[in-house]
Design an enzyme around this catalytic site. Structure first.
Site, PDB file in Angstrom:
ATOM      1  N   HIS A 253       0.945  -1.016  -0.056  1.00  0.00           N
ATOM      2  CA  HIS A 253      -0.139   0.201  -0.342  1.00  0.00           C
ATOM      3  C   HIS A 253       0.646   1.100  -0.496  1.00  0.00           C
ATOM      4  O   HIS A 253       0.185   2.603  -0.594  1.00  0.00           O
ATOM      5  CB  HIS A 253      -0.784   0.275   1.555  1.00  0.00           C
ATOM      6  CG  HIS A 253      -2.027  -1.171   0.874  1.00  0.00           C
ATOM      7  ND1 HIS A 253      -3.576  -1.199   1.916  1.00  0.00           N
ATOM      8  CD2 HIS A 253      -2.238  -1.628  -0.281  1.00  0.00           C
ATOM      9  CE1 HIS A 253      -4.179  -1.793   1.212  1.00  0.00           C
ATOM     10  NE2 HIS A 253      -3.898  -1.865   0.174  1.00  0.00           N
TER      11      HIS A 253
ATOM     12  N   ASP B  88      -6.336  -6.844  -4.192  1.00  0.00           N
ATOM     13  CA  ASP B  88      -5.695  -6.059  -3.174  1.00  0.00           C
ATOM     14  C   ASP B  88      -5.279  -4.768  -4.415  1.00  0.00           C
ATOM     15  O   ASP B  88      -5.692  -5.088  -5.159  1.00  0.00           O
ATOM     16  CB  ASP B  88      -4.350  -6.995  -2.550  1.00  0.00           C
ATOM     17  CG  ASP B  88      -3.720  -7.527  -3.103  1.00  0.00           C
ATOM     18  OD1 ASP B  88      -3.723  -7.527  -4.305  1.00  0.00           O
ATOM     19  OD2 ASP B  88      -2.695  -8.243  -2.925  1.00  0.00           O
TER      20      ASP B  88
END
Length: 169
Positions: free
Chosen positions: A13, A68
């Site tokens: 991330h 994701d």
């Protein structure tokens, strides 16, 4: 679960947030398969140039996880909710010509021309009003719904829970 969430937020991330937030247009050049997080990385870029052999899949169904890297956030914005759901729920491969027709990529070129086309596009953008491009990117990011950061925070909450399921095992 908290430790797993923090690992996700601090790993991929962090990289994807940085890539998405760069104040200049970012171009992905894709040859061959881009699946899972690899496709998310391409989607985090502003433009995607694909070779004829590029193919894309949100393959997570096959391992009992949700996509994701913000893939759902990007796909929904690029092709709409219904088409994004279909790609995620079926995990099917999208070949380069279909990716172009759907608006998932901006250009499809022969394999041997991929880097030349990408460089030509990069040179054109680099000679443009880069400060204006940066501000335009910020406006695009604000244009439709929750921020990418907010979405990734919720994604990091979901993924560790899925790791504990029988579906994933």
């Amino acid at each position: 679960l908290r430790a797993e969430r923090e690992k996700i937020q601090g790993g991929s991330h962090t990289f994807l947030r940085t890539l998405h937030a760069i104040e200049k247009p970012v171009i992905a050049a894709v040859r061959g398969p881009a699946v899972g997080i690899g496709w998310s990385i391409a989607l985090a870029c502003d433009l995607i140039v694909a070779s004829e052999t590029a193919r894309f899949s949100q393959i997570f169904r096959r391992i009992g996880l949700a996509p994701d890297g913000g893939a759902i956030w990007f796909l929904t914005r690029r092709i709409g909710l219904a088409r994004a759901k279909e790609l995620v729920f079926t995990a099917r491969f999208v070949e380069a010509p279909e990716a172009l027709a759907l608006g998932l990529v901006n250009h499809v070129v022969p394999d041997g021309e991929l880097m030349a086309k990408t460089q030509l596009l990069a040179d054109d953008l680099a000679s443009g009003p880069t400060f204006a491009f940066g501000l335009a990117k910020k406006l695009f990011h604000m244009a439709s719904g929750p921020s990418y950061d907010d979405f990734l925070d919720y994604e990091a909450f979901v993924q560790p829970q899925l790791d504990q399921t029988e579906d994933h095992r």
